[in-house]
Design a protein around this motif. Structure first.
Motif, mmCIF file in Angstrom:
data_model
loop_
_atom_site.group_PDB
_atom_site.id
_atom_site.type_symbol
_atom_site.label_atom_id
_atom_site.label_comp_id
_atom_site.label_asym_id
_atom_site.label_seq_id
_atom_site.Cartn_x
_atom_site.Cartn_y
_atom_site.Cartn_z
ATOM 1 N N ASP A 1 27.342 23.256 59.400
ATOM 2 C CA ASP A 1 26.936 22.020 60.044
ATOM 3 C C ASP A 1 26.476 21.031 58.974
ATOM 4 O O ASP A 1 25.550 21.300 58.212
ATOM 5 N N ARG A 2 27.148 19.912 58.907
ATOM 6 C CA ARG A 2 26.830 18.897 57.898
ATOM 7 C C ARG A 2 25.382 18.416 58.019
ATOM 8 O O ARG A 2 24.708 18.191 57.021
ATOM 9 N N ASP A 3 24.913 18.286 59.244
ATOM 10 C CA ASP A 3 23.526 17.840 59.451
ATOM 11 C C ASP A 3 22.537 18.854 58.889
ATOM 12 O O ASP A 3 21.505 18.482 58.321
ATOM 13 N N GLU A 4 22.866 20.141 59.041
ATOM 14 C CA GLU A 4 21.987 21.184 58.517
ATOM 15 C C GLU A 4 21.914 21.108 56.987
ATOM 16 O O GLU A 4 20.846 21.270 56.394
ATOM 17 N N GLU B 1 22.433 18.374 55.171
ATOM 18 C CA GLU B 1 21.689 17.161 54.832
ATOM 19 C C GLU B 1 20.186 17.361 55.027
ATOM 20 O O GLU B 1 19.389 16.886 54.218
ATOM 21 N N ASP B 2 19.807 18.075 56.092
ATOM 22 C CA ASP B 2 18.387 18.340 56.336
ATOM 23 C C ASP B 2 17.802 19.206 55.220
ATOM 24 O O ASP B 2 16.697 18.938 54.727
#
Length: 152
Positions: free
Chosen positions: A59-62, A64-65
């Motif tokens: 997951d790209r958001d994961e 980035e986080d």
């Protein structure tokens, strides 16, 4: 008497055919009776690795986080991103910084990465520049075709 009266026959044709037949029969008999040499411990077959169905897409958001959290803590952003990718189970997943990704793209495009010159050895053993890529690092440094390169 005109011409040669000798008959030309292939020498050993019958002998070769007979030996081939005997060898083939012996090999077939050995195979049928299980007499051929075998490896005493064949061990496991070729090592294969099944692709696990537990591989989850990253997951790209994961990523980035995790990167933002690492940056806030003063830790390596790249290491944090690599950690997230490695947890996915995707052994082909990778994290590149901007420079590495640029080099990767150039390699895929077939772009040669170098100093932008071709060299050749002369008959006397010297190494000279044979060609300089226009606009490349060697051209910008002022190196020209015919220049002698020093070897260490």
């Amino acid at each position: 008497m005109s011409g040669c009266s000798h008959r030309f026959r292939p020498r050993g044709l019958c002998r070769g055919a007979a030996l081939t037949l005997v060898f083939g029969c012996a090999l077939a008999t050995a195979a049928a009776t299980g007499s051929l040499p075998q490896d005493p411990d064949p061990g496991p077959g070729p090592q294969t690795r099944a692709v696990s169905s537990t591989v989850a897409p990253v997951d790209r958001d994961e990523i980035e986080d995790a990167a933002a959290e690492a940056e806030a803590d003063g830790k390596s952003v790249k290491d944090a991103a690599e950690e997230v990718v490695s947890r996915s189970g995707d052994r082909w997943g990778a994290v590149y910084d901007e420079r590495e990704y640029e080099e990767f793209e150039q390699a895929l495009d077939g772009t040669y990465t170098g100093v932008g010159l071709s060299a050749r050895r002369t008959g006397g053993g010297d190494v000279t520049v044979s060609r300089v890529q226009p606009g490349g690092p060697a051209d910008r440094a002022g190196i020209r075709a015919g220049d002698l390169l020093r070897t260490l």
